[in-house]
Scaffold this motif. Structure first.
Motif, mmCIF file in Angstrom:
data_model
loop_
_atom_site.group_PDB
_atom_site.id
_atom_site.type_symbol
_atom_site.label_atom_id
_atom_site.label_comp_id
_atom_site.label_asym_id
_atom_site.label_seq_id
_atom_site.Cartn_x
_atom_site.Cartn_y
_atom_site.Cartn_z
ATOM 1 N N LYS A 36 0.795 -1.221 0.000
ATOM 2 C CA LYS A 36 0.000 0.000 0.000
ATOM 3 C C LYS A 36 0.832 1.277 0.000
ATOM 4 O O LYS A 36 0.307 2.351 -0.229
ATOM 5 C CB LYS A 36 -0.916 0.004 1.234
ATOM 6 C CG LYS A 36 -1.901 -1.139 1.259
ATOM 7 C CD LYS A 36 -2.763 -1.093 2.496
ATOM 8 C CE LYS A 36 -3.719 -2.270 2.530
ATOM 9 N NZ LYS A 36 -4.666 -2.160 3.637
ATOM 10 N N GLU A 37 2.116 1.162 0.268
ATOM 11 C CA GLU A 37 2.961 2.348 0.406
ATOM 12 C C GLU A 37 3.304 2.962 -0.952
ATOM 13 O O GLU A 37 3.497 2.253 -1.935
ATOM 14 C CB GLU A 37 4.261 2.009 1.150
ATOM 15 C CG GLU A 37 4.089 1.699 2.621
ATOM 16 C CD GLU A 37 3.481 0.331 2.895
ATOM 17 O OE1 GLU A 37 3.798 -0.622 2.166
ATOM 18 O OE2 GLU A 37 2.646 0.235 3.813
ATOM 19 N N GLY A 38 3.383 4.291 -0.979
ATOM 20 C CA GLY A 38 3.845 4.997 -2.167
ATOM 21 C C GLY A 38 2.768 5.382 -3.157
ATOM 22 O O GLY A 38 3.040 6.087 -4.130
ATOM 23 N N PHE A 39 1.531 4.966 -2.922
ATOM 24 C CA PHE A 39 0.471 5.284 -3.874
ATOM 25 C C PHE A 39 0.053 6.752 -3.816
ATOM 26 O O PHE A 39 -0.438 7.304 -4.791
ATOM 27 C CB PHE A 39 -0.748 4.379 -3.644
ATOM 28 C CG PHE A 39 -0.629 3.050 -4.320
ATOM 29 C CD1 PHE A 39 -1.091 2.859 -5.606
ATOM 30 C CD2 PHE A 39 -0.021 1.976 -3.669
ATOM 31 C CE1 PHE A 39 -0.966 1.639 -6.239
ATOM 32 C CE2 PHE A 39 0.103 0.751 -4.286
ATOM 33 C CZ PHE A 39 -0.364 0.578 -5.581
ATOM 34 N N GLY A 40 0.260 7.392 -2.661
ATOM 35 C CA GLY A 40 -0.150 8.782 -2.500
ATOM 36 C C GLY A 40 0.515 9.720 -3.492
ATOM 37 O O GLY A 40 -0.100 10.702 -3.925
ATOM 38 N N GLU A 41 1.739 9.422 -3.873
ATOM 39 C CA GLU A 41 2.434 10.318 -4.812
ATOM 40 C C GLU A 41 1.794 10.301 -6.201
ATOM 41 O O GLU A 41 2.017 11.210 -7.002
ATOM 42 C CB GLU A 41 3.924 9.982 -4.898
ATOM 43 C CG GLU A 41 4.233 8.625 -5.461
ATOM 44 C CD GLU A 41 5.703 8.239 -5.286
ATOM 45 O OE1 GLU A 41 6.334 7.938 -6.308
ATOM 46 O OE2 GLU A 41 6.194 8.249 -4.142
#
Length: 196
Positions: A36-41
């Protein structure tokens, strides 16, 4: 992303667009990752950046005027494909609440499963909220999960919102579905013994 939710008071990011689908939230080319990490960018990637990768200054997430943990979106948010990555991107970006007058059901549940609270309000309340944000980007909204109320602090108006009792319990206690089962392990084992 796993965090207890009680009462949140925050400024808001306005996205007054209707029918925002999951491909606009997170384009398909970014779905290869399995964590789930890094999708915000890459949240709203094609609206935030041009084809050369330069920021589009006019898009709200690139506008320093607006910020906060609450995304206020137009009607029919999260339609389209059922990709959970859309909720991952919203949570990873730092939003704890999304407010709209209507959510696609699957996306709404994906948000809840990723510790983002989808708050459904009337179209009148939503319109007034947008108006308040544009008049004063520093105005705050209070989302009270225990009482299930959302308050526009600029006008003092509140609305009640609905949430599944199980999901409310999980959000307030910072539990995902597996955590919930583990907290009830003794009860489950007792039930299994009793039903043999």
């Amino acid at each position: 992303m796993k965090a207890k939710f009680n009462i949140l008071t925050s400024t808001c990011v306005p996205l007054p667009l209707e029918n925002v689908d999951t491909d606009q939230i997170i384009p398909a080319r970014f779905l290869k990752a399995t964590t789930k990490e890094g999708f915000g960018e890459n949240l709203f990637r094609d609206w935030r950046y041009d084809k050369q990768g330069n920021k589009i200054d006019s898009f709200v997430l690139n506008d320093p005027t607006y910020g906060g943990q609450i995304l206020v979106a137009g009607k029919n948010f999260g339609s389209g494909s059922s990709r959970e990555h859309a909720a991952w991107a919203i949570a990873d970006y730092g939003f704890r609440v999304v407010v709209s007058s209507f959510f696609a059901d699957i996306h709404k549940n994906n948000e809840l499963n990723n510790f983002v609270l989808p708050v459904v309000v009337t179209e009148e309340f939503l319109a007034e909220l947008f108006d308040s944000i544009f008049k004063n980007p520093k105005m705050e909204v209070e989302v009270n999960l225990p009482e299930q109320t959302i308050t526009n602090k600029a006008t003092g108006k509140s609305e009640h919102f609905e949430i599944n009792a199980y999901k409310k319990h999980c959000l307030m206690n910072g539990l995902d579905d597996i955590d919930f089962l583990l907290t009830n392990k003794d009860k489950i084992e007792q039930w299994e013994k009793a039903s043999k």
